[in-house]
Enzyme design. Structure first.
Site, PDB file in Angstrom:
ATOM      1  N   GLN A 192       6.926  32.170  32.541  1.00 57.83           N
ATOM      2  CA  GLN A 192       7.524  32.738  33.751  1.00 57.83           C
ATOM      3  C   GLN A 192       8.749  31.962  34.222  1.00 57.83           C
ATOM      4  OE1 GLN A 192       3.741  32.111  36.066  1.00 57.83           O
ATOM      5  NE2 GLN A 192       5.144  31.736  37.747  1.00 57.83           N
TER       6      GLN A 192
ATOM      7  N   GLY B 184      -0.291  25.283  51.308  1.00 59.04           N
ATOM      8  CA  GLY B 184      -0.345  26.704  50.940  1.00 59.04           C
ATOM      9  C   GLY B 184      -1.427  26.965  49.894  1.00 59.04           C
ATOM     10  N   HIS B 185      -1.494  26.095  48.872  1.00 59.48           N
ATOM     11  CA  HIS B 185      -2.536  26.251  47.841  1.00 59.48           C
ATOM     12  C   HIS B 185      -3.921  26.058  48.458  1.00 59.48           C
ATOM     13  CE1 HIS B 185       0.925  24.790  45.287  1.00 59.48           C
ATOM     14  NE2 HIS B 185       0.573  25.898  44.659  1.00 59.48           N
TER      15      HIS B 185
ATOM     16  N   SER C   7       6.404  25.108  49.601  1.00 61.64           N
ATOM     17  CA  SER C   7       6.655  25.455  48.206  1.00 61.64           C
ATOM     18  C   SER C   7       6.573  24.164  47.407  1.00 61.64           C
ATOM     19  CB  SER C   7       8.069  26.045  48.079  1.00 61.64           C
ATOM     20  OG  SER C   7       8.505  25.968  46.735  1.00 61.64           O
TER      21      SER C   7
ATOM     22  N   GLY D 117      -0.390  33.898  47.570  1.00 61.01           N
ATOM     23  CA  GLY D 117       0.367  33.666  48.799  1.00 61.01           C
ATOM     24  C   GLY D 117       1.407  34.750  49.054  1.00 61.01           C
ATOM     25  N   GLU D 118       1.604  35.068  50.326  1.00 56.96           N
ATOM     26  CA  GLU D 118       2.610  36.077  50.699  1.00 56.96           C
ATOM     27  C   GLU D 118       4.028  35.527  50.633  1.00 56.96           C
ATOM     28  OE1 GLU D 118       1.424  37.639  54.493  1.00 56.96           O
ATOM     29  OE2 GLU D 118      -0.124  38.920  53.602  1.00 56.96           O
TER      30      GLU D 118
ATOM     31  N   VAL E  69       2.192  29.562  54.564  1.00 56.47           N
ATOM     32  CA  VAL E  69       1.977  28.360  55.375  1.00 56.47           C
ATOM     33  C   VAL E  69       3.329  27.664  55.513  1.00 56.47           C
ATOM     34  CG1 VAL E  69       0.707  26.180  55.557  1.00 56.47           C
ATOM     35  CG2 VAL E  69      -0.358  28.171  54.455  1.00 56.47           C
TER      36      VAL E  69
ATOM     37  N   GLY F 267      -0.513  24.327  40.306  1.00 56.12           N
ATOM     38  CA  GLY F 267      -0.752  22.935  40.685  1.00 56.12           C
ATOM     39  C   GLY F 267       0.304  22.369  41.619  1.00 56.12           C
TER      40      GLY F 267
HETATM   41  O1  PAF Z   1       2.290  31.745  42.245  1.00 59.41           O
HETATM   42  C1  PAF Z   1       2.042  30.996  41.278  1.00 59.41           C
HETATM   43  O2  PAF Z   1       1.727  29.820  41.450  1.00 59.41           O
HETATM   44  C2  PAF Z   1       2.142  31.545  39.871  1.00 59.41           C
HETATM   45  O3  PAF Z   1       3.173  32.460  39.751  1.00 59.41           O
HETATM   46  C3  PAF Z   1       0.804  32.145  39.353  1.00 59.41           C
HETATM   47  C4  PAF Z   1       0.392  33.335  40.198  1.00 59.41           C
HETATM   48  C5  PAF Z   1      -0.280  31.093  39.406  1.00 59.41           C
HETATM   49  C6  PAF Z   1       0.977  32.627  37.915  1.00 59.41           C
HETATM   50  O4  PAF Z   1       1.371  31.603  37.079  1.00 59.41           O
END
Ligand code: PAF
Length: 289
Positions: free
Chosen positions: A61, A36-37, A185, A147-148, A176, A31
């Site tokens: 994570q 980029g998203h 980001s 995304g790369e 992007v 979110g």
């Molecule tokens: O790149 C992200 O936004 C996160 O690491 C992902 C791939 C959605 C996993 O939580």
């Protein structure tokens, strides 16, 4: 757009779409959408009959609780944006839905997860790999888009899908950038105005690395040293790593003669940013400087 916070009804809706012969594209996100998203969602829209966007700030994570707490969250803005971009399904699970009582399994792409980001953020890729494996299993998508900018994450995901025989094609989508080169980001909004200006040094250092390669230099250590020095000139930047590595294994290479990845991570105040760029060698013989 249909919105789900539980796995079972989402699965039923996706099964119906599949039975109707529709291909499914998955755009997993945490979110706080930026361009980029939106690029991931648009690409999924262009290449599939139905699009699933997932929005989940995955606690496992984050190796740093402060980073998790301060991570930007705008679900009220993201949902209508996903719909406007053509998402058919939005999945916004709670942590309990993803990790119910008794949850006890992890996914680890071992070698890849220990390098670069993995060394700086212990446990990060285990959290990413586990949640992405779950999302891929839940979605049963034909294609999933990442995304790369998070290049190492993309390699970890390619590894786990291959190793676990997950039949979803993993599609890498180019980074992007803002007009001044800064990679987009979700964390950029946490920078002060001064840090935001300073952070452009990452993209310019990566451009500089290619400019050096364009002069015929192929020595990866020399290019990495220039990369680090360029970033260190910026007093607000604290370099975590500046390396030249193999794009797939992320292990350091001696030469960029077959192509390589320049990858950087640096802190600007409390905000840690990463960026990368594929380096191509100049045509002709290598030169030493
Ligand atoms: O790149 C992200 O936004 C996160 O690491 C992902 C791939 C959605 C996993 O939580």
């Amino acid at each position: 757009m249909q919105t789900f916070s539980e796995i079972a009804p989402l699965r039923a809706a996706l099964a119906e779409a599949r039975q109707a012969g529709k291909s499914i594209g998955l755009a997993p996100t945490m979110g706080a959408f930026h361009e980029g998203h939106l690029t991931l969602i648009r690409r999924a829209r262009a290449e599939n009959d139905a699009v699933l966007v997932t929005l989940f700030v995955n606690p496992t994570q984050f190796n740093d609780i402060e980073d998790f707490v301060s991570y930007p969250r705008h679900p009220e803005r993201d949902a209508p944006t996903a719909e406007a971009e053509g998402a058919d399904f939005l999945f916004t699970p709670s942590p309990d839905e993803m990790y119910p009582k008794g949850f006890d399994t992890v996914v680890v792409a071992r070698g890849l997860s220990e390098r670069l980001e993995g060394a700086s953020r212990p446990g990060h890729f285990q959290g990413v790999a586990t949640v992405v494996a779950k999302l891929l299993n839940i979605a049963g998508a034909d294609r999933a888009y990442f995304g790369e900018k998070d290049w190492q994450q993309l390699q970890v995901i390619r590894r786990l899908t291959a190793d676990l025989n997950i039949p979803t094609e993993i599609v890498g989508v180019p980074t992007v950038r803002e007009a001044d080169g800064l990679a987009m980001s979700s964390r950029n909004v946490l920078l002060t105005a001064e840090q935001r200006r300073a952070a452009t040094v990452l993209a310019s250092a990566l451009d500089n690395a290619q400019a050096i390669a364009d002069t015929g230099v192929q020595d990866a250590y020399q290019i990495a040293a220039w990369l680090r020095q360029t970033i260190e000139v910026q007093p607000l930047a604290r370099v975590d790593y500046a390396v030249v590595v193999d794009p797939e294994t992320l292990q350091e290479v001696d030469s960029i003669e077959n192509g390589a990845l320049a990858a950087v991570a640096a802190r600007f105040g409390k905000v840690r940013l990463i960026d990368n760029r594929l380096l191509r060698p100049a045509p002709g013989p290598a030169v030493r400087r």
